[in-house]
Scaffold this motif. Structure first.
Motif, short mmCIF file in Angstrom:
data_model
loop_
_atom_site.label_atom_id
_atom_site.label_comp_id
_atom_site.label_asym_id
_atom_site.label_seq_id
_atom_site.Cartn_x
_atom_site.Cartn_y
_atom_site.Cartn_z
N ASP A 172 0.82 -1.21 0.00
CA ASP A 172 0.00 0.00 0.00
C ASP A 172 0.86 1.26 0.00
O ASP A 172 0.53 2.27 -0.65
CB ASP A 172 -0.93 0.01 1.22
N LEU A 173 1.96 1.21 0.74
CA LEU A 173 2.85 2.38 0.85
C LEU A 173 3.90 2.40 -0.26
O LEU A 173 4.62 3.39 -0.39
CB LEU A 173 3.55 2.37 2.22
N ASN A 174 3.99 1.29 -1.00
CA ASN A 174 4.98 1.17 -2.08
C ASN A 174 6.40 1.41 -1.54
O ASN A 174 7.17 2.19 -2.09
CB ASN A 174 4.68 2.12 -3.23
N VAL A 175 6.71 0.72 -0.45
CA VAL A 175 8.01 0.92 0.20
C VAL A 175 8.72 -0.43 0.30
O VAL A 175 8.12 -1.44 0.69
CB VAL A 175 7.84 1.55 1.60
N PRO A 176 10.01 -0.52 -0.06
CA PRO A 176 10.75 -1.78 0.04
C PRO A 176 10.88 -2.25 1.48
O PRO A 176 10.75 -1.48 2.43
CB PRO A 176 12.12 -1.43 -0.55
N ILE A 177 11.16 -3.55 1.62
CA ILE A 177 11.31 -4.17 2.94
C ILE A 177 12.76 -4.59 3.14
O ILE A 177 13.34 -5.29 2.29
CB ILE A 177 10.40 -5.40 3.06
N VAL A 178 13.34 -4.19 4.27
CA VAL A 178 14.68 -4.64 4.64
C VAL A 178 14.53 -5.80 5.63
O VAL A 178 14.06 -5.60 6.75
CB VAL A 178 15.50 -3.51 5.28
N PRO A 179 14.90 -7.04 5.24
CA PRO A 179 14.75 -8.19 6.14
C PRO A 179 15.93 -8.29 7.11
O PRO A 179 17.07 -7.98 6.74
CB PRO A 179 14.72 -9.37 5.18
N VAL A 180 15.64 -8.72 8.33
CA VAL A 180 16.69 -8.82 9.36
C VAL A 180 16.54 -10.14 10.10
O VAL A 180 15.45 -10.49 10.57
CB VAL A 180 16.61 -7.66 10.37
N ALA A 181 17.63 -10.87 10.21
CA ALA A 181 17.68 -12.12 10.98
C ALA A 181 18.63 -11.93 12.16
O ALA A 181 19.62 -11.19 12.06
CB ALA A 181 18.15 -13.28 10.11
N MET A 182 18.33 -12.57 13.29
CA MET A 182 19.22 -12.48 14.45
C MET A 182 18.95 -13.65 15.39
O MET A 182 17.87 -14.25 15.38
CB MET A 182 19.02 -11.16 15.18
N ASN A 183 19.96 -13.96 16.22
CA ASN A 183 19.86 -15.08 17.15
C ASN A 183 19.87 -14.62 18.61
O ASN A 183 20.44 -15.27 19.48
CB ASN A 183 20.98 -16.10 16.90
N SER A 184 19.24 -13.50 18.89
CA SER A 184 19.27 -12.88 20.22
C SER A 184 18.73 -13.77 21.32
O SER A 184 19.19 -13.73 22.46
CB SER A 184 18.49 -11.57 20.19
N GLY A 185 17.73 -14.60 20.99
CA GLY A 185 17.11 -15.44 22.00
C GLY A 185 18.02 -16.50 22.57
O GLY A 185 17.70 -17.10 23.61
N GLU A 186 19.15 -16.75 21.93
CA GLU A 186 20.09 -17.74 22.43
C GLU A 186 20.97 -17.19 23.55
O GLU A 186 21.72 -17.93 24.20
CB GLU A 186 20.97 -18.26 21.29
N PHE A 187 20.89 -15.88 23.78
CA PHE A 187 21.67 -15.23 24.82
C PHE A 187 20.78 -14.48 25.82
O PHE A 187 21.13 -14.32 26.98
CB PHE A 187 22.67 -14.25 24.20
N TRP A 188 19.65 -13.99 25.31
CA TRP A 188 18.67 -13.29 26.14
C TRP A 188 17.31 -13.97 25.88
O TRP A 188 16.54 -13.54 25.03
CB TRP A 188 18.63 -11.82 25.75
N PRO A 189 17.02 -15.05 26.59
CA PRO A 189 15.79 -15.81 26.32
C PRO A 189 14.53 -15.01 26.62
O PRO A 189 14.55 -14.08 27.43
CB PRO A 189 15.91 -17.02 27.25
N LYS A 190 13.46 -15.39 25.99
CA LYS A 190 12.17 -14.75 26.21
C LYS A 190 11.77 -14.83 27.69
O LYS A 190 11.83 -15.89 28.31
CB LYS A 190 11.10 -15.44 25.34
N ASN A 191 11.37 -13.67 28.24
CA ASN A 191 10.89 -13.57 29.63
C ASN A 191 11.91 -14.04 30.66
O ASN A 191 11.54 -14.43 31.77
CB ASN A 191 9.59 -14.37 29.81
N SER A 192 13.18 -14.00 30.32
CA SER A 192 14.21 -14.46 31.24
C SER A 192 14.88 -13.29 31.96
O SER A 192 15.21 -12.28 31.34
CB SER A 192 15.28 -15.27 30.50
N PHE A 193 15.09 -13.44 33.25
CA PHE A 193 15.83 -12.45 34.03
C PHE A 193 17.32 -12.49 33.69
O PHE A 193 18.01 -11.49 33.72
CB PHE A 193 15.63 -12.73 35.53
N LEU A 194 17.80 -13.67 33.33
CA LEU A 194 19.23 -13.88 33.10
C LEU A 194 19.65 -13.51 31.69
O LEU A 194 18.93 -13.78 30.73
CB LEU A 194 19.58 -15.34 33.39
N LYS A 195 20.83 -12.91 31.59
CA LYS A 195 21.44 -12.57 30.30
C LYS A 195 22.80 -13.26 30.25
O LYS A 195 23.58 -13.18 31.20
CB LYS A 195 21.63 -11.05 30.14
N TYR A 196 23.09 -13.92 29.14
CA TYR A 196 24.28 -14.76 29.06
C TYR A 196 25.35 -14.12 28.16
O TYR A 196 25.02 -13.44 27.17
CB TYR A 196 23.91 -16.14 28.53
#
Length: 244
Positions: A172-196
């Motif tokens: 609708d906006l005729n705007v390109p999409i920049v795709p982004v992949a990342m593996n953040s959840g392997e170090f900062w899990p969802k809803n986790s207090f701990l960061k590795y």
């Protein structure tokens, strides 16, 4: 040590978040891009503190693919980490999000001052109209639009359903999409207090053109690129487990 380091990280979060909420409210009269640049200092400080306390850093591959913009970003969503990191990697931006997030004390209040596109998922027709109207407005103001196409955080090694709403908006906006992949959840899990400790990998793809495509075709192209990259960068962090 992981517990102690994580506690030190969260102490600073508790201290500076109310301060930045106040700053965000006080600078409301400023233009959106200016407000965004000021508020992003919260992310700059916390990501540096995360590196110091928890030993968690990141690298960006494909940063040369980021054009002047503003464009749309479609990103893999595994953690709360990317909500900070995207602000450092890309120009000033707004996120498409569920309206409930704005009710969170301090963080949600500050978030509301960044001109997000906050939608009610229970009102699909209204939400699509809102996406279109506010999407045009944000692009016109020089702000990028960030969408997590799976709609929620996904565990490392798993894949959610890529929804077509973002693709329809890009068309609708005729705007390109920049795709982004990342593996953040392997170090900062969802809803986790701990960061590795470790190094999160962020991969940025070349903008995907939207001309002449249907929404299903477009979102499948985005999904194909992101998930193809995920197969290469998954399994590098301490919190990865093979999905059952």
């Amino acid at each position: 040590m992981v517990w102690l380091r994580s506690i030190l990280y969260w102490l600073l979060v508790v201290i500076i978040t109310p301060l930045f909420t106040l700053i965000a409210i006080l600078i409301l009269p400023l233009p959106p891009v200016t407000r965004n640049r000021i508020i992003r200092l919260w992310s700059v400080i916390l990501l540096k503190w995360l590196h110091i306390t928890c030993g968690l850093k990141f690298k960006v591959e494909g940063a040369d693919h980021i054009p002047a913009g503003p464009l749309m970003i479609m990103c893999k969503h595994q953690s709360a980490w990317e909500t900070m990191a995207l602000q450092l990697i890309f120009p000033p931006q707004v996120w498409v999000m569920k309206r409930e997030l704005l009710k969170m004390p301090f963080f949600g209040w500050a978030l509301a001052t960044t001109s997000p596109i906050a939608i009610d998922r229970g009102q699909r027709a209204q939400a699509q109209r809102q996406l279109m109207e506010q999407g045009k407005d944000r692009l016109a103001k020089g702000l990028w639009i960030v969408i997590f196409p799976e709609g929620t955080r996904i565990k490392p090694g798993e894949r959610g359903q890529y929804k077509q709403g973002g693709a329809r908006l890009a068309l609708d906006l005729n705007v390109p999409i920049v795709p982004v992949a990342m593996n953040s959840g392997e170090f900062w899990p969802k809803n986790s207090f701990l960061k590795y400790p470790g190094e999160i990998t962020v991969r940025v793809g070349a903008p995907i053109a939207v001309e002449g495509k249907k929404s299903l075709e477009l979102i499948q192209e985005v999904e194909g690129w992101i998930e193809g990259q995920m197969t290469e960068i998954t399994g590098r962090g301490p919190c990865f487990t093979v999905p059952k």
